[in-house]
Each structure stands twice: as C-alpha cells, then as structure tokens.
Design an enzyme around this catalytic site. Structure first.
Site, PDB file in Angstrom:
ATOM      1  N   GLU A 162    -107.477  41.653  17.954  1.00 50.08           N
ATOM      2  CA  GLU A 162    -108.729  42.123  18.564  1.00 50.08           C
ATOM      3  C   GLU A 162    -109.892  41.832  17.619  1.00 50.08           C
ATOM      4  OE1 GLU A 162    -109.391  43.175  21.671  1.00 50.08           O
ATOM      5  OE2 GLU A 162    -111.332  42.825  20.753  1.00 50.08           O
ATOM      6  N   LYS A 221    -106.707  36.249  12.417  1.00 49.18           N
ATOM      7  CA  LYS A 221    -107.400  37.547  12.408  1.00 49.18           C
ATOM      8  C   LYS A 221    -107.803  37.934  10.982  1.00 49.18           C
ATOM      9  CE  LYS A 221    -108.994  41.502  13.274  1.00 49.18           C
ATOM     10  NZ  LYS A 221    -110.288  41.730  13.912  1.00 49.18           N
ATOM     11  N   CYS A 277    -111.616  48.115   8.289  1.00 52.59           N
ATOM     12  CA  CYS A 277    -110.841  46.865   8.280  1.00 52.59           C
ATOM     13  C   CYS A 277    -111.173  45.840   7.211  1.00 52.59           C
ATOM     14  CB  CYS A 277    -110.913  46.224   9.655  1.00 52.59           C
ATOM     15  SG  CYS A 277    -110.022  47.213  10.855  1.00 52.59           S
TER      16      CYS A 277
HETATM   17  P1  NAD Z   1    -106.887  54.272  14.833  1.00 54.00           P
HETATM   18  O1  NAD Z   1    -106.367  54.957  13.634  1.00 54.00           O
HETATM   19  O2  NAD Z   1    -108.209  54.652  15.401  1.00 54.00           O
HETATM   20  O3  NAD Z   1    -105.822  54.405  16.026  1.00 54.00           O
HETATM   21  C1  NAD Z   1    -104.449  54.221  15.873  1.00 54.00           C
HETATM   22  C2  NAD Z   1    -103.732  55.266  16.724  1.00 54.00           C
HETATM   23  O4  NAD Z   1    -102.332  54.971  16.737  1.00 54.00           O
HETATM   24  C3  NAD Z   1    -103.846  56.704  16.201  1.00 54.00           C
HETATM   25  O5  NAD Z   1    -104.448  57.521  17.195  1.00 54.00           O
HETATM   26  C4  NAD Z   1    -102.398  57.116  15.895  1.00 54.00           C
HETATM   27  O6  NAD Z   1    -102.134  58.469  16.192  1.00 54.00           O
HETATM   28  C5  NAD Z   1    -101.624  56.205  16.815  1.00 54.00           C
HETATM   29  N1  NAD Z   1    -100.223  55.996  16.406  1.00 54.00           N
HETATM   30  C6  NAD Z   1     -99.739  55.645  15.192  1.00 54.00           C
HETATM   31  N2  NAD Z   1     -98.410  55.511  15.244  1.00 54.00           N
HETATM   32  C7  NAD Z   1     -98.016  55.786  16.503  1.00 54.00           C
HETATM   33  C8  NAD Z   1     -96.761  55.797  17.172  1.00 54.00           C
HETATM   34  N3  NAD Z   1     -95.643  55.481  16.534  1.00 54.00           N
HETATM   35  N4  NAD Z   1     -96.743  56.129  18.490  1.00 54.00           N
HETATM   36  C9  NAD Z   1     -97.889  56.440  19.144  1.00 54.00           C
HETATM   37  N5  NAD Z   1     -99.103  56.432  18.563  1.00 54.00           N
HETATM   38  C10 NAD Z   1     -99.178  56.101  17.261  1.00 54.00           C
HETATM   39  O7  NAD Z   1    -106.875  52.717  14.476  1.00 54.00           O
HETATM   40  P2  NAD Z   1    -107.797  51.562  15.096  1.00 54.00           P
HETATM   41  O8  NAD Z   1    -109.119  51.539  14.421  1.00 54.00           O
HETATM   42  O9  NAD Z   1    -107.727  51.616  16.577  1.00 54.00           O
HETATM   43  O10 NAD Z   1    -107.021  50.269  14.575  1.00 54.00           O
HETATM   44  C11 NAD Z   1    -105.764  49.904  15.118  1.00 54.00           C
HETATM   45  C12 NAD Z   1    -105.435  48.499  14.656  1.00 54.00           C
HETATM   46  O11 NAD Z   1    -106.412  47.585  15.171  1.00 54.00           O
HETATM   47  C13 NAD Z   1    -105.430  48.287  13.145  1.00 54.00           C
HETATM   48  O12 NAD Z   1    -104.424  47.364  12.826  1.00 54.00           O
HETATM   49  C14 NAD Z   1    -106.779  47.676  12.878  1.00 54.00           C
HETATM   50  O13 NAD Z   1    -106.766  46.854  11.732  1.00 54.00           O
HETATM   51  C15 NAD Z   1    -107.016  46.835  14.108  1.00 54.00           C
HETATM   52  N6  NAD Z   1    -108.425  46.588  14.464  1.00 54.00           N
HETATM   53  C16 NAD Z   1    -109.344  47.600  14.395  1.00 54.00           C
HETATM   54  C17 NAD Z   1    -110.648  47.362  14.789  1.00 54.00           C
HETATM   55  C18 NAD Z   1    -111.703  48.439  14.729  1.00 54.00           C
HETATM   56  O14 NAD Z   1    -112.852  48.134  14.974  1.00 54.00           O
HETATM   57  N7  NAD Z   1    -111.379  49.682  14.428  1.00 54.00           N
HETATM   58  C19 NAD Z   1    -110.997  46.114  15.296  1.00 54.00           C
HETATM   59  C20 NAD Z   1    -110.035  45.122  15.373  1.00 54.00           C
HETATM   60  C21 NAD Z   1    -108.736  45.377  14.963  1.00 54.00           C
HETATM   61  C1  UGA Z   2    -115.446  44.020  11.911  1.00 57.08           C
HETATM   62  C2  UGA Z   2    -115.573  42.641  12.562  1.00 57.08           C
HETATM   63  O1  UGA Z   2    -116.963  42.352  12.790  1.00 57.08           O
HETATM   64  C3  UGA Z   2    -114.821  42.590  13.895  1.00 57.08           C
HETATM   65  O2  UGA Z   2    -114.864  41.273  14.434  1.00 57.08           O
HETATM   66  C4  UGA Z   2    -113.361  42.998  13.650  1.00 57.08           C
HETATM   67  O3  UGA Z   2    -112.658  43.031  14.873  1.00 57.08           O
HETATM   68  C5  UGA Z   2    -113.318  44.368  13.009  1.00 57.08           C
HETATM   69  O4  UGA Z   2    -114.074  44.339  11.774  1.00 57.08           O
HETATM   70  C6  UGA Z   2    -111.947  44.800  12.642  1.00 57.08           C
HETATM   71  O5  UGA Z   2    -111.062  43.997  12.496  1.00 57.08           O
HETATM   72  O6  UGA Z   2    -111.839  46.005  12.457  1.00 57.08           O
HETATM   73  P1  UGA Z   2    -116.608  46.379  12.274  1.00 57.08           P
HETATM   74  O7  UGA Z   2    -116.036  46.674  10.932  1.00 57.08           O
HETATM   75  O8  UGA Z   2    -116.377  47.325  13.372  1.00 57.08           O
HETATM   76  O9  UGA Z   2    -116.078  44.952  12.778  1.00 57.08           O
HETATM   77  O10 UGA Z   2    -118.193  46.204  12.139  1.00 57.08           O
HETATM   78  P2  UGA Z   2    -119.111  45.055  11.503  1.00 57.08           P
HETATM   79  O11 UGA Z   2    -120.268  44.860  12.381  1.00 57.08           O
HETATM   80  O12 UGA Z   2    -118.343  43.856  11.139  1.00 57.08           O
HETATM   81  O13 UGA Z   2    -119.643  45.744  10.179  1.00 57.08           O
HETATM   82  C7  UGA Z   2    -118.792  45.984   9.070  1.00 57.08           C
HETATM   83  C8  UGA Z   2    -119.614  46.464   7.899  1.00 57.08           C
HETATM   84  O14 UGA Z   2    -120.417  45.414   7.382  1.00 57.08           O
HETATM   85  C9  UGA Z   2    -120.585  47.596   8.255  1.00 57.08           C
HETATM   86  O15 UGA Z   2    -120.621  48.536   7.211  1.00 57.08           O
HETATM   87  C10 UGA Z   2    -121.901  46.870   8.378  1.00 57.08           C
HETATM   88  O16 UGA Z   2    -122.999  47.709   8.154  1.00 57.08           O
HETATM   89  C11 UGA Z   2    -121.765  45.815   7.303  1.00 57.08           C
HETATM   90  N1  UGA Z   2    -122.618  44.624   7.520  1.00 57.08           N
HETATM   91  C12 UGA Z   2    -122.456  43.862   8.618  1.00 57.08           C
HETATM   92  C13 UGA Z   2    -123.562  44.286   6.563  1.00 57.08           C
HETATM   93  O17 UGA Z   2    -123.731  44.971   5.539  1.00 57.08           O
HETATM   94  N2  UGA Z   2    -124.339  43.167   6.760  1.00 57.08           N
HETATM   95  C14 UGA Z   2    -124.188  42.375   7.865  1.00 57.08           C
HETATM   96  O18 UGA Z   2    -124.925  41.361   7.982  1.00 57.08           O
HETATM   97  C15 UGA Z   2    -123.232  42.730   8.809  1.00 57.08           C
END
Ligand code: NAD
Ligand code: UGA
Length: 463
Positions: A162, A221, A277
């Site tokens: 994602e 990713k 992340c």
């Molecule tokens: P999160 O902590 O918000 O959510 C994860 C959820 O999974 C929690 O609610 C937890 O209770 C649940 N969980 C864990 N183990 C479980 C199990 N065995 N059965 C059922 N539920 C379970 O995490 P997130 O931010 O959604 O991130 C999830 C993944 O996506 C990570 O690998 C992260 O790196 C990736 N990711 C996050 C973002 C972002 O913007 N947060 C963007 C892209 C990718």
């Molecule tokens: C980032 C990536 O942008 C997503 O594509 C990815 O899916 C995600 O991580 C993930 O894998 O979790 P996110 O962390 O939600 O998304 O937000 P960003 O907009 O990337 O910002 C990350 C951090 O960088 C923030 O603290 C933001 O303020 C900072 N940032 C961003 C800067 O300081 N300068 C910039 O120009 C951009």
C-alpha cells in the site's frame, strides 16, 4: 473466479481505509475487516461515523455509505477467514524491540500468527495478499507455513503493498499513482494476480495496475519509502548549510524542484520526518542489506535515518541556545503533535523527540494539537522510557485552545503543519507572550515578515 467475499486482517490505518474504499467501489463484494483489538472494532462500528478510530478527511463519509451494506468490522477472525476467497493481511510490522535484529529488523510475529491462523481455519483454496510492508522474501515464509497444513488447501500468495499517505489516504486510494501486484510466475500465480487486478479495475484504470514477481513487489515498497525519506533528509541536510551561508532552503528547493528530473514533491524542509513507516522501513532495508553482507548499501541508507535524528536534535538544541542557553522552568508552546497535518497519528512524530529533549532541560511544554489527546501525548513520551509517567505528566500541559496554550509562553514551536496555525491572530498571541517572544517554525509555514513586523523573533528551518 468470481470474488464475493474479501477479508482483511488488521483494522488499522491501512486495513480500515483501504477496505472502506474497496467496499465503496465494489458493492457486489462483501468486505469484512477483522482485528483482535475489540476497542478498535467497537470504534469502527460506532453509530456516529465521526467517532471511527482513524481520522482521515473523507473517510467517515465512505464508512457511513458502505458499513452495514457490504462493509463489516468484526472481531470474529476465524469466521471471516473461513468465508473469504481473498484474505488481505494488513497487520502491523513494527521494528523489533528484542532479540536478533533488535532496533532494525521488522518484527514479523503478527504476520506469522495470521499465516498460522489461516492455515488452521481454511477449508478451501484462497488467495492471500500481503498488504503490510514486509521484508523481501517474506512470501516464502508465509507459503511454507500455509503449505504444511496437510489439508490439501491451495494458497496463492500475492504482494500488494500500500502506498497511501496518512492525511490523504482516501484521495490516494481513490486515485492511486499505481497499484502494484506481485505474484508467482506459475499459471496459478498469474491467475491469482488477475483476480486481484479485477477487484482494483472496478475503479483504477488498468494501465495503472502494475504486475511483477513477488520479490520485486515486496522490495519496491521498501525502496519507495527509502527514496521518499531520502529526499527529505537530503533537503534537511541542505537546510543546515543554508542557515550557515545565508541561502534560503525554500528557494533552493524551488530552484531544484523545477528541474523535471528532480521534481518538486517531498522537498519540504522540516523538523524531521516522522510517521510509523519511513524509519522502520529504512532500518529494515539496512538490516536486510547487512544480512546479505552488503555493508556499503546498508551504510548508504542508514545515513537517511542518521540525518533525520540530527535534524530533530538540532531543532531542540537551537531552541535552548536561542533562549539564552536555558529553558529550565520556561514555557514552550507546541503547536502540533501529530507527525503531519490532517491525521491523529503521532507515531514517531518529531514532536515527541523535541519535547523529550526540552523536558530533559526542565522546560514546561504546553501542547495544542487539533486532533491529538493528552492521553496520547503522555503515552508517546512514556514509550521512550526517559523518565517516569508522573514526571512526564508534570512536564506537559495541554489545552484544546491554541491561544490559551501560548499564553505567557517564552516561545512557540510549530511541530506540525496544520493549516489552521497560519490563520491565527498572531498579534493576539504576541500580546500575551513573554518578551522577547520567540517562534521556532519547524515547518516553515508561517509568514516570517508579518511576524517580525508584530515583534516576534522568528526562526524557520534553513533560512
Ligand atoms: P496499525 O497498527 O494501525 O494496524 C494494525 C492492526 O492489526 C492493529 O489494529 C492490530 O490490532 C491488528 N492485528 C495485529 N495482529 C493481528 C492478528 N493476528 N489478528 C488480527 N488483528 C491483528 O498499522 P498500520 O499503520 O495500518 O500498518 C499496517 C501495515 O501497513 C504495516 O506493515 C505498515 O508498514 C504498512 N503501511 C502503513 C501505512 C500507513 O500510512 N500507516 C501505509 C502503507 C503501508
Ligand atoms: C509515507 C509515504 O508517503 C506513503 O507513500 C507510504 O505508503 C507510507 O509512508 C507508509 O508506507 O507508511 P506517511 O508517512 O503517511 O506516508 O506520510 P508522508 O506524507 O510521507 O510524510 C512522512 C513524514 O515526512 C511526515 O512527518 C511529513 O511531515 C514529513 N515530510 C514529508 C517532510 O518533512 N517533508 C516533505 O517534503 C514531505
């Protein structure tokens, strides 16, 4: 294969919004999001969709439209696994805090638990989709767990990382730059890829749906996040040089960003990147490179995180230095605690580290953030284990009114770029502060000239 039921394990920042959009765009598919966290599921099911556990612009409206129709949130993990043809795994993959790879490698225990649960429950063939961000070759481990159940069920494992960013999750999901799907090169693997392509094709044009082998998808990713974070550390490195030389980092960023080969996005200098992340994924990449003996590759990427830590520390050091080398018993008003605007997520927010440094210097921190609660702020500080919870609670004051937060403050520090900060009545804030009134703009969002005219001593980043 006609898909009628999808299950997603993990109702977090990725699972919740992603599945809400799939449900909205595919009314013919029943989408069930499951989680072990009862409180979180309860909040997703709150009658008032403004109370869902994740704040993202536009999300509560989508949940209101689809929930109860073809979108369901539940703690009945086994039932949802049993019924679904496609199972997304969207659980957390945090940095390991113990054992081998502590502080670097991704902790895959939650992923493995999901695989074992699926292996136990599944009675018919299923497509398993890695939605979580995972180290390259994780699909191999998942496959090995699933293939050893002895019950004859066939699994196909796809990688479908994602790319949404928080704060813009809904827009990113509705109009993605690309959808990446990696699968096995066998005929069955290609068929599984096609099944998932058809789900996304309900709203994403097929030329934006990219298919690759599993390892490329998994590694893309980590690579994307490393490149994005590297841009921020690169511009932040230049910000320090700008401060020494009289150059302005905003002008430098604009000048280089107009080169179409460089591009203008992700060049905003700041107090340092946060979020759950970037750091986690780069450290994971560093660990993977080291595990193959690729030390130069590892060192190259590790520098992105080192630079980011330096930028956060530099910001707090500068506050202390500018306030005549002591902030003991001084009031520093923080505007913002979230790691970026338009989210209530605070994971790895720069604000946490800056506050921790300043509390070490015995400052009193007054925090205002439009979406973050006092409970969350204190939990973030406690997590660092620098001091006791009582000491943290004594050092942090919170208000839900920015003007009250800034009253009698020696300095204001902008930690998050919330739009509303720009609109404030800065004259009123100035009138009620200690003099000289300092502003440390960690996001370069305020109008330096206007603030200096009021009488503030203004310091941005890199100018
Ligand atoms: P999160 O902590 O918000 O959510 C994860 C959820 O999974 C929690 O609610 C937890 O209770 C649940 N969980 C864990 N183990 C479980 C199990 N065995 N059965 C059922 N539920 C379970 O995490 P997130 O931010 O959604 O991130 C999830 C993944 O996506 C990570 O690998 C992260 O790196 C990736 N990711 C996050 C973002 C972002 O913007 N947060 C963007 C892209 C990718
Ligand atoms: C980032 C990536 O942008 C997503 O594509 C990815 O899916 C995600 O991580 C993930 O894998 O979790 P996110 O962390 O939600 O998304 O937000 P960003 O907009 O990337 O910002 C990350 C951090 O960088 C923030 O603290 C933001 O303020 C900072 N940032 C961003 C800067 O300081 N300068 C910039 O120009 C951009």
């Amino acid at each position: 294969m006609k898909i009628t039921k999808i299950c997603c394990i993990g109702a977090g920042y990725v699972g919740g919004p992603t599945m809400a959009v799939i449900a909205q765009k595919c009314p013919h598919i029943q989408v069930t999001v499951v989680d072990l966290n009862k409180e979180r599921i309860l909040a997703w099911n709150d009658e008032n969709t403004d109370n869902i556990p994740i704040y993202e612009p536009g999300l509560s409206e989508i949940v209101a439209e689809a929930r109860g129709r073809n979108l369901f949130f539940s703690t009945e993990v086994d039932k949802a696994i049993d019924e679904a043809e496609i199972i997304f795994i969207s659980v957390n993959t945090p940095t390991k805090t113990y054992g081998k790879g502590k502080g670097m490698a991704a902790d895959l225990k939650y992923i493995e638990l999901c695989a074992r649960q699926i292996a136990k429950i599944a009675k018919d063939n299923k497509i398993i989709v890695e939605k979580s961000t995972l180290p390259v070759r994780t699909a191999e481990a998942i496959k090995s767990i699933l293939d050893n159940t002895g019950n004859g069920v066939q699994f196909q494992i796809l990688s479908n990382p994602e790319f949404l960013a928080e704060g813009t999750a809904v827009q990113d999901l509705l109009n993605p730059d690309r959808i990446l799907i990696g699968g096995d090169t066998s005929v069955e693997g290609q068929k599984a890829i096609q099944v998932l392509v058809e789900v996304y094709a309900n709203w994403v044009s097929e030329n934006k749906i990219l298919t690759t082998n599993v390892w490329s998808s998994e590694l893309s990713k980590l690579t994307a996040n490393a490149f994005l974070a590297q841009r921020i550390s690169s511009i932040n490195a230049m910000s320090e040089l700008c401060e020494q030389t009289g150059a302005d980092v905003n002008e430098v960023a604009k000048a280089i960003g107009m080169d179409s080969r460089i591009g203008s996005k992700f060049l905003k200098s700041s107090v340092g990147f946060g979020g759950s992340c970037f750091q986690k994924d780069i450290l994971n990449l560093v660990y993977i490179a080291k595990s193959y003996g690729l030390n130069e590759v590892a060192d190259y990427w590790e520098q992105v995180v080192i630079m980011n830590d330096h930028q956060k520390r530099r910001f707090s050091n500068n506050i202390v230095q500018t306030l005549y080398n002591t902030v003991a018993d001084k009031k520093i008003a923080f505007l913002g605690w979230a790691f970026k605007k338009d989210t209530n997520d605070t994971r790895e927010s720069a604000a946490i580290y800056v506050a921790d440094d300043l509390i070490n210097e015995q400052a009193k921190i007054v925090v205002y953030d439009p979406k973050v609660s006092r409970r969350k702020i204190l939990a973030d500080l406690d997590y660092l284990e620098t001091r006791t919870s009582e000491e943290n609670a004594d050092s942090i004051i919170t208000f839900d009114n920015p003007y009250l937060s800034c009253e009698k403050a020696h300095a204001v520090a902008v930690l998050t770029e919330w739009d509303e900060f720009v609109q404030y009545d800065w004259q009123k804030i100035y009138d009620n502060m200690q003099k000289p009134a300092f502003i440390f703009d960690g996001r370069n969002i305020l109008n330096k000239v206007a603030l200096e005219k009021i009488g503030f001593v203004y310091q941005g980043i890199g100018n």
